[in-house]
Design a protein around this motif. Structure first.
Motif, PDB file in Angstrom:
ATOM      1  N   ASN A  85      49.971  41.813  39.616  1.00  0.00           N
ATOM      2  CA  ASN A  85      50.199  42.230  38.228  1.00  0.00           C
ATOM      3  C   ASN A  85      51.513  42.995  38.147  1.00  0.00           C
ATOM      4  O   ASN A  85      51.657  44.063  38.737  1.00  0.00           O
ATOM      5  CB  ASN A  85      49.034  43.107  37.762  1.00  0.00           C
TER       6      ASN A  85
ATOM      7  N   ALA B  75      36.738  51.434  45.937  1.00  0.00           N
ATOM      8  CA  ALA B  75      37.242  51.815  44.613  1.00  0.00           C
ATOM      9  C   ALA B  75      36.280  51.405  43.508  1.00  0.00           C
ATOM     10  O   ALA B  75      36.030  52.168  42.580  1.00  0.00           O
ATOM     11  CB  ALA B  75      38.613  51.180  44.379  1.00  0.00           C
TER      12      ALA B  75
ATOM     13  N   TYR C 243      38.617  35.774  50.284  1.00  0.00           N
ATOM     14  CA  TYR C 243      38.611  34.347  50.632  1.00  0.00           C
ATOM     15  C   TYR C 243      39.572  34.024  51.766  1.00  0.00           C
ATOM     16  O   TYR C 243      39.307  33.166  52.596  1.00  0.00           O
ATOM     17  CB  TYR C 243      38.957  33.501  49.405  1.00  0.00           C
TER      18      TYR C 243
ATOM     19  N   ASP D 117      42.350  48.986  48.670  1.00  0.00           N
ATOM     20  CA  ASP D 117      41.097  48.240  48.511  1.00  0.00           C
ATOM     21  C   ASP D 117      41.394  46.740  48.491  1.00  0.00           C
ATOM     22  O   ASP D 117      42.331  46.304  47.822  1.00  0.00           O
ATOM     23  CB  ASP D 117      40.462  48.669  47.186  1.00  0.00           C
ATOM     24  N   CYS D 118      40.603  45.959  49.232  1.00  0.00           N
ATOM     25  CA  CYS D 118      40.824  44.503  49.247  1.00  0.00           C
ATOM     26  C   CYS D 118      40.755  43.931  47.830  1.00  0.00           C
ATOM     27  O   CYS D 118      41.529  43.062  47.452  1.00  0.00           O
ATOM     28  CB  CYS D 118      39.772  43.800  50.098  1.00  0.00           C
ATOM     29  N   GLY D 119      39.758  44.466  47.062  1.00  0.00           N
ATOM     30  CA  GLY D 119      39.504  43.910  45.732  1.00  0.00           C
ATOM     31  C   GLY D 119      40.577  44.228  44.715  1.00  0.00           C
ATOM     32  O   GLY D 119      40.523  43.734  43.587  1.00  0.00           O
ATOM     33  N   THR D 120      41.554  45.045  45.059  1.00  0.00           N
ATOM     34  CA  THR D 120      42.637  45.313  44.121  1.00  0.00           C
ATOM     35  C   THR D 120      43.526  44.082  43.954  1.00  0.00           C
ATOM     36  O   THR D 120      44.045  43.828  42.873  1.00  0.00           O
ATOM     37  CB  THR D 120      43.461  46.521  44.613  1.00  0.00           C
TER      38      THR D 120
ATOM     39  N   LEU E 244      32.828  42.731  48.033  1.00  0.00           N
ATOM     40  CA  LEU E 244      33.946  41.815  47.853  1.00  0.00           C
ATOM     41  C   LEU E 244      33.799  40.638  48.796  1.00  0.00           C
ATOM     42  O   LEU E 244      33.235  40.762  49.882  1.00  0.00           O
ATOM     43  CB  LEU E 244      35.270  42.511  48.157  1.00  0.00           C
TER      44      LEU E 244
ATOM     45  N   ILE F 263      35.208  40.767  38.539  1.00  0.00           N
ATOM     46  CA  ILE F 263      36.126  41.850  38.906  1.00  0.00           C
ATOM     47  C   ILE F 263      37.490  41.665  38.231  1.00  0.00           C
ATOM     48  O   ILE F 263      38.194  42.636  37.946  1.00  0.00           O
ATOM     49  CB  ILE F 263      36.271  41.948  40.441  1.00  0.00           C
TER      50      ILE F 263
ATOM     51  N   HIS G 201      42.767  40.853  45.947  1.00  0.00           N
ATOM     52  CA  HIS G 201      42.101  39.605  46.335  1.00  0.00           C
ATOM     53  C   HIS G 201      40.768  39.453  45.625  1.00  0.00           C
ATOM     54  O   HIS G 201      39.845  40.220  45.873  1.00  0.00           O
ATOM     55  CB  HIS G 201      41.868  39.570  47.846  1.00  0.00           C
ATOM     56  N   TYR G 202      40.672  38.477  44.721  1.00  0.00           N
ATOM     57  CA  TYR G 202      39.381  38.156  44.101  1.00  0.00           C
ATOM     58  C   TYR G 202      39.420  36.766  43.505  1.00  0.00           C
ATOM     59  O   TYR G 202      40.463  36.146  43.492  1.00  0.00           O
ATOM     60  CB  TYR G 202      38.972  39.180  43.047  1.00  0.00           C
TER      61      TYR G 202
ATOM     62  N   THR H 136      40.927  33.127  42.069  1.00  0.00           N
ATOM     63  CA  THR H 136      41.346  32.208  43.122  1.00  0.00           C
ATOM     64  C   THR H 136      40.514  30.925  43.062  1.00  0.00           C
ATOM     65  O   THR H 136      39.312  30.980  42.845  1.00  0.00           O
ATOM     66  CB  THR H 136      41.135  32.870  44.488  1.00  0.00           C
TER      67      THR H 136
ATOM     68  N   ARG I 231      52.829  44.471  35.492  1.00  0.00           N
ATOM     69  CA  ARG I 231      52.781  45.654  34.633  1.00  0.00           C
ATOM     70  C   ARG I 231      52.487  46.931  35.415  1.00  0.00           C
ATOM     71  O   ARG I 231      53.151  47.954  35.248  1.00  0.00           O
ATOM     72  CB  ARG I 231      51.729  45.463  33.538  1.00  0.00           C
TER      73      ARG I 231
ATOM     74  N   VAL J  59      42.576  54.977  48.187  1.00  0.00           N
ATOM     75  CA  VAL J  59      41.385  54.115  48.201  1.00  0.00           C
ATOM     76  C   VAL J  59      41.607  52.925  47.275  1.00  0.00           C
ATOM     77  O   VAL J  59      41.347  51.774  47.620  1.00  0.00           O
ATOM     78  CB  VAL J  59      40.139  54.924  47.772  1.00  0.00           C
ATOM     79  N   LYS J  60      42.128  53.228  46.085  1.00  0.00           N
ATOM     80  CA  LYS J  60      42.346  52.159  45.101  1.00  0.00           C
ATOM     81  C   LYS J  60      43.429  51.185  45.594  1.00  0.00           C
ATOM     82  O   LYS J  60      43.291  49.972  45.471  1.00  0.00           O
ATOM     83  CB  LYS J  60      42.744  52.804  43.769  1.00  0.00           C
TER      84      LYS J  60
ATOM     85  N   ASP K 142      47.750  31.747  46.085  1.00  0.00           N
ATOM     86  CA  ASP K 142      46.742  31.701  45.024  1.00  0.00           C
ATOM     87  C   ASP K 142      45.701  32.805  45.189  1.00  0.00           C
ATOM     88  O   ASP K 142      45.166  33.313  44.213  1.00  0.00           O
ATOM     89  CB  ASP K 142      46.065  30.318  45.055  1.00  0.00           C
ATOM     90  N   PHE K 143      45.425  33.213  46.424  1.00  0.00           N
ATOM     91  CA  PHE K 143      44.373  34.210  46.623  1.00  0.00           C
ATOM     92  C   PHE K 143      44.868  35.645  46.437  1.00  0.00           C
ATOM     93  O   PHE K 143      44.139  36.591  46.709  1.00  0.00           O
ATOM     94  CB  PHE K 143      43.713  34.056  48.009  1.00  0.00           C
TER      95      PHE K 143
ATOM     96  N   GLN L 166      46.200  38.255  43.570  1.00  0.00           N
ATOM     97  CA  GLN L 166      46.312  38.462  42.130  1.00  0.00           C
ATOM     98  C   GLN L 166      47.300  39.601  41.908  1.00  0.00           C
ATOM     99  O   GLN L 166      46.961  40.769  42.081  1.00  0.00           O
ATOM    100  CB  GLN L 166      44.944  38.797  41.519  1.00  0.00           C
TER     101      GLN L 166
ATOM    102  N   HIS M 213      39.389  44.583  36.270  1.00  0.00           N
ATOM    103  CA  HIS M 213      40.790  44.955  36.480  1.00  0.00           C
ATOM    104  C   HIS M 213      41.593  44.844  35.199  1.00  0.00           C
ATOM    105  O   HIS M 213      42.455  45.673  34.920  1.00  0.00           O
ATOM    106  CB  HIS M 213      41.411  44.068  37.562  1.00  0.00           C
TER     107      HIS M 213
END
Lengths: 184, 245
Positions: free
Chosen positions: A123, B107, B115, A178-181, B112, B169, A183-184, B155, A125, A174-175, A118-119, A121, B173
């Motif tokens: 994609n 980026a 979790y 990146d964790c945030g690519t 961030l 975020i 995990h959010y 999440t 596409r 970098v992109k 679940d943690f 994300q 995205h």
């Protein structure tokens, strides 16, 4: 007391007992790992290889992969589009659940095989747009009945490919790292 | 890590370091809490309940702070102050995490919260001068059919995990993904955060602060009375508050 136990373990019978205990623990752990890597039970024993042999593209049944995050699992309406013209559908025991689903109007409860936690994300596409093919991650479906994962979908595996595809492009790296690519 | 920062070096108020930013106009904020509700819906923020709220464990990613002047009964309300993660360019929460669960996104230039890395020391929340982090003290149960309103793009956090505003975020995205699929750049105002979208008074504006032409940077500049909270701490916050204009 402890010395007595050690003395008993050092005699041949004790060594055998230790060996058996170790082996049984090891095989239990191995079996536990094995069960996590098995394809789940599906409502229909769907033969991927037969459908691919007929020349059906992945995107025909999983169209979401090219346009959005989820590839999607087909509804029975999509199956029926072809299958109501196939005589074997009426007689085959394998296809009885499909016939029941269509006649009663209840959806087929497919069990997703390729899943991320679940943690994460994910994609589809972006991966298709980056030039990845379905089989790069999902394996050769022309050889399996029910979908199987050719590898464990873990972060090291994801990141390996991300770093590789970034190459010398620093901005892309970098992109892609990146964790945030994801995990959010 | 060296700690010999000079205060003068830290004060970079004119210099913008972030990428995404927000302008909140306190003069037109009515304190209606629509942003709080919208944020909770968008980001699967849980409902803590009365008992745990009493212990100070309520969970919000954005809250409306009320202040007043004078002694009762001559109390004068001052304007409401929506408070959310300021997405600091030099965040105090980040260096204290022992698990590197709160990291700076290179980026997107956001703070961030990862979790699956978080081990729940709560050090980051204690170190946040804005007090905008929320900790999952329990696995809060959502009775049926409430789980159906979960946002699949976010999440659902477990017990023992810290969480905070992400500047939506997932929407960033989504917009980037859509723009990329159409072969263009993200346009200013194409998308916004849940709080800004829900605000009936349009008190919240979201956008690129590194783009001088974007609405959010124009607003931050034009009024000339923009305030960044606790800027003197050198946190380089990315939310500008407009007041008394």
């Amino acid at each position: 007391m402890i010395k007595r136990i050690f003395d008993w373990l050092k005699q041949p019978l004790g060594l055998i007992a230790v060996g058996i205990a170790f082996l049984s623990l090891f095989s239990l752990a191995a079996y536990g790992l094995y069960t996590t890597q098995q394809s789940p039970e599906q409502p229909i024993q769907f033969p991927h290889q037969t459908h691919i042999a007929f020349g059906i593209q992945c995107l025909y049944c999983h169209p979401g992969a090219s346009s959005g995050p989820a590839a999607g699992l087909p509804s029975q309406a999509k199956c029926w589009g072809c299958h109501n013209q196939i005589a074997k559908t009426q007689t085959s025991a394998l296809l009885a659940p499909l016939k029941d689903a269509v006649l009663s109007g209840t959806p087929i409860q497919w069990v997703p095989v390729a899943q991320v936690p679940d943690f994460v994300q994910f994609n589809h596409r972006a991966h298709i747009a980056a030039g990845k093919n379905c089989e790069d991650c999902h394996g050769d479906m022309s050889k399996v009945t029910i979908a199987q994962n050719p590898q464990v979908f873990n972060m090291g595996w994801c990141l390996n490919c991300h770093v590789e595809s970034a190459g010398d492009d620093h901005e892309k790296l970098v992109k892609l790292s990146d964790c945030g690519t994801c995990h959010y | 890590m060296t700690t010999d920062y000079k205060i003068s070096e830290m004060k970079m108020s004119e210099e913008q370091t972030g990428k995404w930013g927000m302008v909140i106009d306190q003069d037109i904020c009515t304190g209606c809490q629509a942003c709080v509700a919208a944020c909770a819906m968008e980001n699967n923020v849980t409902f803590v309940g009365e008992v745990d709220s009493g212990y100070g464990r309520s969970m919000h990613w954005i809250r409306i702070e009320r202040f007043w002047e004078g002694e009762y009964p001559e109390v004068k309300m001052t304007s409401n102050q929506p408070m959310l993660c300021q997405q600091c360019g030099h965040a105090t929460c980040e260096p204290v995490c022992p698990a590197f669960a709160t990291v700076h996104s290179q980026a997107e230039q956001l703070n961030l919260q990862v979790y699956n890395r978080c081990v729940g020391t709560r050090y980051c929340a204690n170190n946040c001068p804005y007090q905008v982090r929320a900790f999952n003290w329990r696995d809060y149960q959502r009775p049926e059919p409430l789980p159906n309103q979960f946002n699949p793009d976010v999440t659902v956090r477990r017990k023992g995990v810290m969480e905070k505003c992400t500047f939506c975020i997932q929407r960033i995205h989504k917009a980037q993904d859509k723009a990329k699929s159409e072969g263009r750049e993200v346009v200013d105002g194409e998308f916004t955060t849940a709080c800004a979208q829900a605000c009936p008074a349009n008190a919240i504006t979201f956008g690129r602060v590194d783009d001088p032409k974007s609405l959010v940077s124009q607003m931050a500049r034009a009024h000339g009375h923009g305030v960044k909270h606790l800027e003197e701490l050198g946190t380089l916050p990315n939310v500008t508050y407009l007041k008394g204009g």
